[in-house]
Write a protein that holds these residues in place. Structure first.
Motif, PDB file in Angstrom:
ATOM      1  N   TRP A   1     -57.341 -19.615 -44.939  1.00 30.49           N
ATOM      2  CA  TRP A   1     -57.297 -20.654 -45.971  1.00 30.49           C
ATOM      3  C   TRP A   1     -56.966 -22.007 -45.371  1.00 30.49           C
ATOM      4  O   TRP A   1     -57.603 -23.005 -45.686  1.00 30.49           O
ATOM      5  N   LEU A   2     -55.971 -22.004 -44.480  1.00 35.65           N
ATOM      6  CA  LEU A   2     -55.602 -23.285 -43.870  1.00 35.65           C
ATOM      7  C   LEU A   2     -56.709 -23.770 -42.946  1.00 35.65           C
ATOM      8  O   LEU A   2     -56.931 -24.969 -42.801  1.00 35.65           O
TER       9      LEU A   2
ATOM     10  N   ASN B   1     -55.710 -18.426 -39.553  1.00 33.08           N
ATOM     11  CA  ASN B   1     -55.290 -18.413 -40.949  1.00 33.08           C
ATOM     12  C   ASN B   1     -56.433 -18.986 -41.769  1.00 33.08           C
ATOM     13  O   ASN B   1     -56.704 -20.179 -41.740  1.00 33.08           O
TER      14      ASN B   1
ATOM     15  N   GLN C   1     -58.207 -14.207 -35.779  1.00 35.61           N
ATOM     16  CA  GLN C   1     -56.756 -14.346 -35.887  1.00 35.61           C
ATOM     17  C   GLN C   1     -56.346 -15.650 -36.564  1.00 35.61           C
ATOM     18  O   GLN C   1     -55.170 -15.977 -36.621  1.00 35.61           O
TER      19      GLN C   1
ATOM     20  N   ALA D   1     -52.982 -30.693 -32.167  1.00 36.41           N
ATOM     21  CA  ALA D   1     -52.385 -31.039 -33.459  1.00 36.41           C
ATOM     22  C   ALA D   1     -51.041 -31.720 -33.250  1.00 36.41           C
ATOM     23  O   ALA D   1     -50.720 -32.721 -33.901  1.00 36.41           O
ATOM     24  N   ILE D   2     -50.243 -31.190 -32.308  1.00 41.32           N
ATOM     25  CA  ILE D   2     -48.916 -31.766 -32.083  1.00 41.32           C
ATOM     26  C   ILE D   2     -49.040 -33.172 -31.519  1.00 41.32           C
ATOM     27  O   ILE D   2     -48.323 -34.093 -31.913  1.00 41.32           O
TER      28      ILE D   2
ATOM     29  N   VAL E   1     -52.738 -37.323 -41.160  1.00 44.34           N
ATOM     30  CA  VAL E   1     -52.470 -36.466 -40.016  1.00 44.34           C
ATOM     31  C   VAL E   1     -52.412 -34.992 -40.426  1.00 44.34           C
ATOM     32  O   VAL E   1     -52.590 -34.112 -39.598  1.00 44.34           O
ATOM     33  N   TYR E   2     -52.214 -34.711 -41.728  1.00 44.60           N
ATOM     34  CA  TYR E   2     -52.106 -33.303 -42.135  1.00 44.60           C
ATOM     35  C   TYR E   2     -53.391 -32.539 -41.894  1.00 44.60           C
ATOM     36  O   TYR E   2     -53.347 -31.363 -41.539  1.00 44.60           O
TER      37      TYR E   2
ATOM     38  N   MET F   1     -44.391 -25.436 -36.643  1.00 44.92           N
ATOM     39  CA  MET F   1     -45.521 -25.068 -35.803  1.00 44.92           C
ATOM     40  C   MET F   1     -45.078 -24.529 -34.459  1.00 44.92           C
ATOM     41  O   MET F   1     -45.758 -23.709 -33.848  1.00 44.92           O
TER      42      MET F   1
ATOM     43  N   MET G   1     -53.303 -31.604 -38.321  1.00 42.64           N
ATOM     44  CA  MET G   1     -52.229 -30.655 -37.996  1.00 42.64           C
ATOM     45  C   MET G   1     -52.524 -29.273 -38.556  1.00 42.64           C
ATOM     46  O   MET G   1     -52.378 -28.267 -37.869  1.00 42.64           O
ATOM     47  N   VAL G   2     -52.932 -29.234 -39.832  1.00 41.85           N
ATOM     48  CA  VAL G   2     -53.187 -27.947 -40.473  1.00 41.85           C
ATOM     49  C   VAL G   2     -54.328 -27.229 -39.768  1.00 41.85           C
ATOM     50  O   VAL G   2     -54.232 -26.042 -39.436  1.00 41.85           O
TER      51      VAL G   2
ATOM     52  N   LEU H   1     -53.336 -26.154 -31.056  1.00 44.77           N
ATOM     53  CA  LEU H   1     -51.965 -26.468 -31.460  1.00 44.77           C
ATOM     54  C   LEU H   1     -51.476 -27.701 -30.703  1.00 44.77           C
ATOM     55  O   LEU H   1     -50.872 -28.606 -31.286  1.00 44.77           O
TER      56      LEU H   1
ATOM     57  N   PHE I   1     -43.968 -30.040 -37.702  1.00 52.59           N
ATOM     58  CA  PHE I   1     -43.870 -30.048 -36.248  1.00 52.59           C
ATOM     59  C   PHE I   1     -42.979 -28.910 -35.767  1.00 52.59           C
ATOM     60  O   PHE I   1     -43.339 -28.129 -34.897  1.00 52.59           O
TER      61      PHE I   1
ATOM     62  N   TRP J   1     -53.223 -26.014 -36.293  1.00 56.70           N
ATOM     63  CA  TRP J   1     -52.312 -24.865 -36.319  1.00 56.70           C
ATOM     64  C   TRP J   1     -53.045 -23.619 -36.776  1.00 56.70           C
ATOM     65  O   TRP J   1     -52.860 -22.538 -36.223  1.00 56.70           O
TER      66      TRP J   1
ATOM     67  N   ASN K   1     -54.974 -20.951 -34.570  1.00 57.46           N
ATOM     68  CA  ASN K   1     -54.245 -19.957 -33.790  1.00 57.46           C
ATOM     69  C   ASN K   1     -54.692 -19.984 -32.335  1.00 57.46           C
ATOM     70  O   ASN K   1     -55.063 -18.979 -31.752  1.00 57.46           O
TER      71      ASN K   1
ATOM     72  N   MET L   1     -45.062 -21.958 -43.195  1.00 58.03           N
ATOM     73  CA  MET L   1     -46.090 -22.993 -43.119  1.00 58.03           C
ATOM     74  C   MET L   1     -46.564 -23.389 -44.524  1.00 58.03           C
ATOM     75  O   MET L   1     -46.662 -24.567 -44.861  1.00 58.03           O
ATOM     76  N   TYR L   2     -46.797 -22.338 -45.351  1.00 60.70           N
ATOM     77  CA  TYR L   2     -47.208 -22.610 -46.729  1.00 60.70           C
ATOM     78  C   TYR L   2     -46.098 -23.339 -47.472  1.00 60.70           C
ATOM     79  O   TYR L   2     -46.350 -24.220 -48.296  1.00 60.70           O
TER      80      TYR L   2
END
Lengths: 150, 173, 382
Positions: free
Chosen positions: C74-75, C72, C70, C148-149, C129-130, B76, C133-134, C145, B73, C137, C140, B30-31
């Motif tokens: 940073w994101l 992420n 659970q 985002a999709i 869109v990022y 993910m 999405m980020v 998700l 996409f 995602w 978790n 992902m990163y």
């Protein structure tokens, strides 16, 4: 056989081009919302504006006293029997000598409780009472907070 | 201290290299994808610095905006918690190293021979990177290659649609 | 005064204005929703509820800033930041007004004037869109998700139709610069009059790109709880919602610049003449133009809200069918028709496409027997 005659028959035939464009339908829908946008609002801004309640309104419960200032309630329990929500409970007590100026009859309600979470404000207690002791005020709501002022 | 283009270039290049290295060094895919997006964005900034605005924005729209979204996409959808180490045994590692060295050698060899003529600065046209100039070039001097590329894209598109098409008897839920 | 500082002030003003407009859009949204549903909307904080955005911000800041164990981390933090960043970047190339004269300098009321302006907006929107999405995602969470999709596929699908509808405008103007596009609409020849089909396609796609109802499937409450921002709370959620309103404002600006003449208004030459050609007169004329542009943009902000409180949400397959099977072919048809028109120098030629479609629809409605409606009650209900 239908319960009401208001149900609509659904048309499942293929949509025509005009219907598939959506735009005429969208325009008519937006005309409706715009009409509502400019309509007068029926809202009553409660604490500032109050609605006229009417003489038969059933609001805040009170236990009345008679002309001499004595409590009318005799804790007969008829109101509790009449109550459809079973909200009323009471503890009866006997009048002692020297208390005649406080209670009208020999028996009185030491505790008289109405569970306000159950009460439905039907007014049956008022109808059932033989002594005209309990009364639902026609001009006042039950206080929203815990206050017992006035 | 005046901000000059070459100072910005140094900062941009450093950032681009860092994010490009992050793409291959970071373990979380992902990163990796996100730093690839950043790399494309910074490359677009390089184009802007060269006054090639159209190229920069198209790079941003096509790569960062469309292709990388599809990458993201796919990533993910995968379960990233299970990182499978066994696909990378020593043989593949050595093979990858040798291949990398070979490509590096090829690049160095080709760049060493390259004679890049610098245009004299007084003849430099500021509108070289503009869309009008680019359009003139594409539709006048390079019309045939351009049209051939469009045919290629068209074929690729038809192929993609045929691959993605629902076949008879196949069920999708 | 140095031209650099004038430009800096203009950029800051545009930045501040888009934030304030977005802030009061939240108030206006609730007010419009209230009025359309026959109720007064927020009216407690300040006169007419005008302090409501401040109260909301205060509430947002004091709420617990929760990050799921659970997730992420940073994101999860980067998501709302990205959304906000991309939302604010896109207003850089929108020309809010003509030029102002300060001393001997003539400065354009715009962040930067570049010759690829509209593509810049397009590129930033495609990066937008990022954030979604980020964030989706990193939460978790399956619902996030899915949101985002959905956001990703919806944005990619509608970007195509949006770009194709823009091409017709660019063909007519011969420039990618938003200022050039506005200047060619000078004198009442608004692009809306020449590109009706393109306008409808562009507007629809703008709704989809802003994730606004009827295309708000990424945050569809009925199916996905909150979509991509299910796990978000406090000011991070606030940033996501705020970014949506900024996007709405910027796309309103772009729509009014591309199709409604931007800062042009009828009889503007006469007004400019009456005000004189010296610096003060010119600046006042520019200010009027700025006000006109702003009024147009705010009308479209209202339009966004109007549509939101009128239409129900699309189903996801309907959304995809509309994007790929209706809007993209229509946009290509529009390009072809506009191209034919330009070849024979008939600017209004793309009305032919509209007339053609409406004609077919009318003929079909006339040919279809009226009795066919409503007699199919015996059809099996699946």
């Amino acid at each position: 056989m239908q319960l009401t005659n208001r149900s609509k028959k659904i048309d499942k035939s293929e949509m025509s081009l005009a219907e598939r464009m959506y735009l005429p339908a969208i325009a008519s829908g937006m005309a409706i919302t715009l009409k509502h946008f400019f309509k007068k609002k029926p809202t009553i801004n409660y604490p500032e504006q109050k609605r006229y309640l009417g003489p038969v309104f059933r609001g805040h419960h009170i236990l009345k006293k008679d002309e001499a200032g004595r409590e009318r309630c005799t804790a007969c329990g008829l109101c509790a029997v009449a109550c459809p929500a079973e909200a009323i409970s009471m503890v009866a007590a006997e009048r002692k000598s020297g208390e005649e100026h406080l209670y009208r009859e020999e028996k009185y309600a030491a505790v008289y409780e109405i569970n306000m979470l159950r009460c439905i404000f039907c007014g049956f207690c008022e109808e059932a009472c033989p002594k005209q002791a309990i009364y639902l005020r026609h001009d006042e709501f039950v206080p929203v907070f815990m206050s017992r002022e006035r | 201290m005046p901000i000059t283009a070459d100072k910005i270039w140094y900062i941009l290049t450093a950032l681009t290299l860092i994010s490009a290295l992050a793409v291959i060094l970071v373990r979380n895919p992902m990163y990796s994808v996100l730093s690839l997006v950043l790399t494309f964005f910074l490359l677009s900034c390089h184009y802007f610095l060269l006054n090639a605005q159209f190229l920069g924005v198209v790079n941003m729209i096509v790569y960062a905006g469309a292709i990388m979204v599809l990458f993201l996409f796919v990533v993910m959808f995968l379960n990233l918690r299970e990182y499978r180490e066994e696909t990378k045994n020593n043989l593949t590692k050595i093979g990858a190293f040798v291949m990398g060295l070979a490509i590096l050698g090829a690049i160095i060899a080709s760049i060493r021979r390259l004679q890049y003529p610098m245009p004299p600065s007084e003849q430099f046209n500021i509108k070289t990177g503009y869309v009008e100039t680019l359009g003139d070039l594409l539709f006048r001097d390079y019309l045939l290659p351009f049209e051939l590329v469009t045919v290629l894209f068209f074929i690729a598109m038809v192929g993609a649609i045929i691959i993605g098409k629902r076949e008879k008897g196949e069920r999708h839920f | 005064m140095d031209i650099f500082w004038i430009k800096a002030i203009i950029v800051l003003v545009i930045f501040g204005l888009s934030l304030v407009v977005a802030m009061y859009s939240t108030w206006a949204e609730r007010k419009v929703a209230g009025y359309m549903q026959d109720r007064p909307g927020p009216n407690r904080a300040g006169w007419g509820g005008l302090l409501q955005p401040l109260a909301d911000a205060g509430k947002m800041f004091f709420k617990e800033d929760f990050i799921p164990a659970q997730a992420n981390k940073w994101l999860f933090i980067a998501g709302p930041c990205l959304a906000m960043l991309t939302a604010l970047l896109s207003s850089a190339v929108v020309p809010f007004g003509d030029t102002i004269i300060v001393g001997s300098d003539e400065v354009q009321v715009q962040g930067i004037e570049v010759n690829i302006g509209i593509l810049w907006v397009f590129g930033i929107v495609s990066l937008g869109v990022y954030g979604v999405m980020v964030g989706g995602w990193a939460s978790n969470n399956k619902f996030s998700l899915l949101g985002a999709i959905r956001a990703a596929s919806q944005n990619i699908s509608y970007e195509l139709a949006m770009g194709l509808s823009l091409i017709a405008i660019i063909m007519m103007t011969g420039s990618l610069s938003v200022r050039d596009i506005i200047n060619t609409q000078h004198g009442g020849s608004w692009n809306l009059l020449y590109q009706p089909l393109g306008f409808i396609i562009f507007l629809t796609c703008a709704f989809a790109e802003c994730n606004r109802t009827p295309f708000d499937l990424p945050e569809c409450e009925a199916e996905l709880i909150g979509g991509y921002h299910t796990e978000y709370s406090s000011m991070k959620l606030g940033f996501y919602l705020f970014a949506e309103y900024i996007n709405m404002f910027v796309s309103s600006c772009v729509v009014s610049a591309l199709y409604f003449g931007g800062f042009n208004y009828p009889f503007m030459d006469k007004v400019a003449e009456a005000l004189g050609t010296d610096a003060t007169g010119h600046n006042i004329a520019t200010a009027i133009g700025f006000g006109v542009f702003f009024a147009k943009a705010l009308f479209f902000v209202f339009f966004f809200m109007w549509v939101r409180w009128t239409l129900p949400r699309f189903r996801y397959d309907q959304l995809m069918n509309l994007g790929w099977k209706s809007l993209i072919p229509l946009a290509i048809l529009n390009i072809v028709v506009t191209g034919i028109g330009l070849m024979f120098e008939i600017r209004w030629f793309s009305w032919v496409a509209v007339i053609l479609i409406v004609g077919v629809a009318l003929v079909q409605a006339a040919l279809k027997p009226k009795a066919a409606r409503g007699i199919l009650e015996a059809a099996p209900v699946r």
